[in-house]
Design an enzyme around this catalytic site. Structure first.
Site, PDB file in Angstrom:
ATOM      1  N   GLY A 176      -3.723 -81.824   0.209  1.00 59.37           N
ATOM      2  CA  GLY A 176      -2.046 -82.967   0.242  1.00 59.37           C
ATOM      3  C   GLY A 176      -1.250 -83.796   0.754  1.00 59.37           C
ATOM      4  O   GLY A 176      -0.358 -83.934   0.292  1.00 59.37           O
ATOM      5  N   GLY A 232      -2.942 -81.640   6.736  1.00 61.96           N
ATOM      6  CA  GLY A 232      -4.340 -82.779   5.737  1.00 61.96           C
ATOM      7  C   GLY A 232      -3.653 -83.610   4.836  1.00 61.96           C
ATOM      8  O   GLY A 232      -4.188 -83.409   3.625  1.00 61.96           O
ATOM      9  N   ALA A 233      -2.686 -84.285   4.995  1.00 68.00           N
ATOM     10  CA  ALA A 233      -2.116 -84.934   3.540  1.00 68.00           C
ATOM     11  C   ALA A 233      -2.815 -86.038   3.377  1.00 68.00           C
ATOM     12  O   ALA A 233      -2.260 -87.124   2.783  1.00 68.00           O
ATOM     13  CB  ALA A 233      -0.828 -85.377   4.865  1.00 68.00           C
ATOM     14  N   SER A 234      -4.373 -86.731   4.211  1.00 60.85           N
ATOM     15  CA  SER A 234      -4.204 -87.502   3.783  1.00 60.85           C
ATOM     16  C   SER A 234      -5.269 -87.836   2.527  1.00 60.85           C
ATOM     17  O   SER A 234      -5.830 -88.486   2.346  1.00 60.85           O
ATOM     18  CB  SER A 234      -5.833 -87.873   5.070  1.00 60.85           C
ATOM     19  OG  SER A 234      -6.546 -87.307   4.571  1.00 60.85           O
ATOM     20  N   SER A 235      -4.968 -86.987   1.555  1.00 57.68           N
ATOM     21  CA  SER A 235      -6.284 -86.649   0.716  1.00 57.68           C
ATOM     22  C   SER A 235      -6.098 -85.390  -0.283  1.00 57.68           C
ATOM     23  O   SER A 235      -5.444 -84.537   0.291  1.00 57.68           O
ATOM     24  CB  SER A 235      -7.922 -87.266   1.058  1.00 57.68           C
ATOM     25  OG  SER A 235      -8.142 -86.007   1.953  1.00 57.68           O
ATOM     26  N   GLY A 236      -6.935 -84.916  -1.393  1.00 58.91           N
ATOM     27  CA  GLY A 236      -6.563 -83.762  -2.117  1.00 58.91           C
ATOM     28  C   GLY A 236      -5.626 -83.233  -2.538  1.00 58.91           C
ATOM     29  O   GLY A 236      -4.465 -83.910  -2.865  1.00 58.91           O
ATOM     30  N   TYR A 256     -16.061 -69.488   5.884  1.00 59.97           N
ATOM     31  CA  TYR A 256     -14.606 -69.699   5.727  1.00 59.97           C
ATOM     32  C   TYR A 256     -13.198 -68.804   4.944  1.00 59.97           C
ATOM     33  O   TYR A 256     -11.788 -68.750   5.472  1.00 59.97           O
ATOM     34  CB  TYR A 256     -14.960 -70.537   3.685  1.00 59.97           C
ATOM     35  CG  TYR A 256     -13.102 -70.699   3.655  1.00 59.97           C
ATOM     36  CD1 TYR A 256     -12.673 -72.330   4.205  1.00 59.97           C
ATOM     37  CD2 TYR A 256     -13.087 -71.198   2.217  1.00 59.97           C
ATOM     38  CE1 TYR A 256     -11.831 -72.959   3.129  1.00 59.97           C
ATOM     39  CE2 TYR A 256     -11.697 -71.319   1.323  1.00 59.97           C
ATOM     40  CZ  TYR A 256     -11.077 -72.265   2.256  1.00 59.97           C
ATOM     41  OH  TYR A 256     -10.192 -72.981   1.973  1.00 59.97           O
TER      42      TYR A 256
END
Length: 635
Positions: free
Chosen positions: A370, A364-368, A504
Site C-alpha cells: 500500500g 492498507g497504505a501505512s506500509s508494504g 486467506y
C-alpha cells in the site's frame, strides 16, 4: 433609486443579470424569488446585502409569498424562471411556463410594479417558415413540443393583459459565455460535441460533403444578460419586444465548422443542394441509438430552425451601448474548452491510461504494498487518499508523498467497522480509482483450525467484507461519472491452491469472484474491476513467519508496479508468468499438481508454535505421498 424583483435569479441567465443589476449606480435592492431547494445555490453566490432572498415558488398562487414578504412596490419585475428543456414532460413545462407566468402577472399587478420584463424565447415562432419580426407573434404557426407551445402560451398571457406595463425579450438558444465558455448544462449544440470529438480521430484534411443541414440560432449568455440589462432601462412603450438572436440565424454548416476547427475534426467542405426533410418524430430504435450517444431524440426535431428572425429594432435599441453579438466562430473555442473540462460526459476517459489528476484511494497504505503503491501513484500525478487504521503511520506516508512533490490525504479507518466505512465514503467524495489492498493473512493447516473459526471470520472481515463495503459505497459516484476503476489485490495462491492458507485464500477468492461478476455488470457503466494476483512480497505481513525468510519474494516496489498496471486499465487480471504457469498445470495435470502440493505441504513446517509435531523423514513423506493414493486406488 431602482428596486427589482427577479424570478429565476439562481438560474444561468438570472445569476448573470443580477450581477449586472447590482453593478448599476441606481440599484437600491434586488429581491430574488428563491425556491427552498435552491437556497443553498443563492447563498453560494456571496451576493451583497442589496440582494435579498425571498422564499417562494412561481407555481404557487401568490408565488407562495407570505404577507409582508416585500417592504413595498417594486419598479421592475423580471420574469426569468421557466423550464428551458426540450426533454421535460408537458406537465412540468405547463406548470412553470404558463401557470408560473400567470402567477407572476398577478403578483406584479398586486404589488403595483412599474414594469414587467418577460423573458420569452424565439421558440414562440414554432414552425413558422420565413421572416419573423420583433413585432410578430401569432402568425398561425404550430408548436411541436411542450416547451415551444408553453413559451407561446406564456407570452400570450403577458400580451393579453393590461394591468401592468411590460416588455418582452426573446433570446435564441443560449450557450456559454463568449469569453470564458462557462455554461451550466448540456443543451443545444453541446449534445453533438461528443460526436465531434470522436470525428477528430479522422484526418483533419478529409473534406466532408453533406446535405444542407438547415439553420440554427445560438447566442452567448453574456450577450443576453448585457442586452437585457441595457434594454430594460430604456424609455420604450409597453409591449416593446426584442430579439436577442442572430439576424436571420446561422447555417448549421458554419456552426459545425467553427466547432470542428477547435477539436480538429474534418470540416464540411461542400453542401449538396438537398435539404433534409423536417423530423417530427424519431423511431424508437434510432432514439435508443441517439440516447446512447447522448443526444435526446426531442432535440433532433429542432436542429433545423425554419424561421429567420429579424433583429433590426433590437440593434437600433442597443446602438451606442457597446453590447454587440460576436460571430459564433470567435467564441467557439472557449465554449469547447469549458465543455471539455466541465461538461463532457466522458471527460474522465480522456487520457484514461494516465493517473495524472486522478483521485486514488489506497487501503492498507501505512506500509508494504500500500505504501509503495501510494508513492508510485503520487509520483505519476495522482492525489492519493491514504486509508489504514494507524493515523501516525499514514502521516508518515503522506509526508513522504509530499516530500516527492505529490499530494496526499490521510483518512484513518477500521475497514472491519461498517459505520466507520460509511463515514469514510462520505469523507472521500469523488474517487476515480479504488485500490483494495488492506489484508490479513493466516498460515495454519485446516486440521489445526477446527476450533478456530474466528481465523476465517477475521480474514473474511478485512479481506472481503471490508473492501466490499468500500466498493459498494464508492460505486454510485463512479457510475454517475461514467468512470471508475476498482483494483483488488489478491494472491497468486489462488492459482496454486497453496496449502495452509485456506482462510486467506477463501477470503481473497470471494473478493476475486465478486470482482469478476461485478466487472461484467459494470462494463457499460465505465467501471472496471481488476484483480492483481500478487506473488509472495517481502512486507511486514509475512515477517511473523520465519519460514518465508528462506523463500524468494518480490519487493513492495515491484508489487506496486503490478497495481499501477491495473490502475491504468489492466483488464480482468494482472498476474505473473509463474502464476499463469501454475494455473495451466492445475488444468492440464490436475492429479500431479495436487500431489505435488500435498508433498510440499507435508515437507514444510507449521508456523504455529502449538503445532510442533514429530519430524518425519523426507523419504517417508515422499513414499507415503506417492504410494498411498496408488495403493488405495487398487481397492
Amino acid at each position: 433609486m431602482a428596486t427589482y424583483f427577479v424570478t429565476g435569479a439562481t438560474g444561468f441567465l438570472g445569476r448573470g443579470l443580477v450581477e449586472r443589476l447590482i453593478a448599476r449606480p441606481d440599484c437600491d435592492r434586488v429581491h430574488a424569488l428563491v425556491r427552498p431547494e435552491s437556497m443553498a445555490k443563492f447563498e453560494a453566490r456571496g451576493w451583497p446585502a442589496s440582494v435579498v432572498a425571498v422564499p417562494g415558488d412561481i407555481t404557487e398562487p401568490g408565488l407562495g409569498l407570505g404577507p409582508g414578504a416585500l417592504p413595498g412596490p417594486v419598479d421592475h419585475v423580471v420574469h426569468l424562471a421557466a423550464v428551458y428543456d426540450l426533454t421535460a414532460p408537458a406537465e412540468a413545462n405547463h406548470a412553470a411556463n404558463v401557470t408560473g407566468t400567470a402567477n407572476v402577472l398577478a403578483f406584479a399587478a398586486a404589488n403595483r410594479a412599474g414594469l414587467l420584463h418577460h423573458v420569452s424565447s424565439i421558440a414562440v415562432a414554432g414552425d413558422h417558415r420565413g421572416r419573423f419580426a420583433e413585432s410578430d407573434f401569432d402568425l398561425g404557426q404550430r408548436h411541436h413540443s411542450p416547451y415551444h407551445g408553453t413559451k407561446f402560451a406564456a407570452e400570450r398571457l403577458v400580451r393579453e393583459q393590461d394591468d401592468v406595463a411590460f416588455r418582452v425579450y426573446r433570446p435564441a438558444a443560449v450557450v456559454g459565455d463568449s469569453r470564458t465558455g462557462e455554461m451550466d448544462k448540456v443543451d443545444g449544440p453541446y449534445y453533438f460535441l461528443p460526436a465531434l470529438a470522436r470525428l477528430a480521430r479522422l484526418p483533419r484534411a478529409l473534406p466532408l460533403v453533406l446535405p444542407d443541414l438547415g439553420r440554427t440560432n445560438v447566442v452567448p449568455v453574456d450577450y443576453v444578460v448585457d442586452a437585457l440589462a441595457h434594454l430594460m432601462h430604456l424609455d420604450a412603450p409597453s409591449g416593446a419586444t426584442y430579439h436577442l438572436a442572430e439576424q436571420g440565424g446561422q447555417p448549421v454548416r458554419e456552426v459545425y465548422n467553427a466547432l470542428a476547427a477547435v477539436v480538429g475534426a474534418p470540416r464540411i467542405a461542400a453542401t449538396l443542394p438537398v435539404r433534409l426533410p423536417p423530423v417530427r418524430s424519431v423511431p424508437e430504435p434510432a432514439a435508443a441509438v441517439l440516447a446512447e450517444l447522448g443526444v435526446p431524440a426531442q432535440v433532433v426535431a429542432h436542429l433545423d430552425i425554419p424561421t429567420e428572425f429579424e433583429t433590426g429594432a433590437t440593434q437600433v435599441a442597443l446602438a451606442g451601448s457597446g453590447v454587440e453579438l460576436p460571430p459564433f466562430a470567435e467564441y467557439a473555442e472557449p465554449l469547447v474548452r469549458y465543455w471539455e473540462r466541465h461538461l463532457d460526459p466522458d471527460r474522465a476517459w480522456v487520457r484514461a491510461d494516465s493517473l495524472r489528476g486522478r483521485r486514488v484511494v489506497v487501503t492498507g497504505a501505512s506500509s508494504g504494498i500500500g505504501e509503495a503503491t501510494a508513492l508510485a501513484a503520487a509520483a505519476e500525478g495522482a492525489t492519493v487518499l491514504l486509508v489504514a487504521r494507524r493515523a501516525e503511520e499514514l502521516d508518515r506516508v503522506r509526508a513522504a508523498v509530499e516530500a516527492g512533490g505529490g499530494a496526499a490525504e490521510v483518512h484513518p479507518c477500521d475497514l472491519t467497522d461498517g459505520d466507520a466505512v460509511a463515514a469514510l465514503v462520505k469523507e472521500l467524495g469523488v474517487v476515480d480509482v479504488l485500490v483494495n489492498n488492506a489484508g490479513r493473512s493466516i498460515r495454519r493447516s485446516v486440521h489445526l483450525s477446527v476450533d478456530r473459526l474466528h481465523d476465517y471470520e477475521r480474514t473474511m472481515a478485512l479481506n472481503y467484507f471490508g473492501p466490499l463495503r468500500l466498493t459498494l459505497g464508492l460505486l454510485p459516484g463512479m457510475r454517475a461519472r461514467g468512470f471508475g476503476r476498482v483494483v483488488n489485490v489478491t494472491t497468486m495462491g489462488l492459482q496454486s491452491d497453496t496449502p495452509r492458507f485456506a482462510a486467506y485464500l477463501a477470503s481473497k477468492g470471494a473478493l476475486e469472484a465478486f470482482g469478476r461478476a461485478a466487472g461484467r455488470e459494470l462494463l457499460a457503466d465505465g467501471v472496471s474491476v481488476t484483480s492483481v494476483r500478487m506473488p509472495l512480497v517481502r512486507t511486514p505481513m509475512i515477517g511473523a513467519t520465519k519460514f518465508y525468510s528462506a523463500l524468494p519474494a518480490a519487493s513492495p516496489r515491484s508489487a506496486a508496479r503490478m497495481v499501477l498496471r491495473a490502475m491504468r486499465g489492466g483488464g480482468d487480471v494482472v498476474q505473473r508468468p509463474e502464476g499463469l504457469a501454475m494455473e495451466v498445470l492445475r488444468v492440464l495435470v490436475p492429479d500431479t499438481a495436487r500431489r505435488a502440493l500435498n508433498l510440499a505441504y507435508r515437507l514444510s513446517p507449521e508456523s504455529a508454535p502449538e503445532a510442533r509435531r514429530r519430524a518425519e523423514s523426507p523419504f517417508a513423506v515422499l513414499a507415503s505421498t506417492v504410494l498411498r493414493p496408488l495403493w488405495r486406488g487398487l481397492r
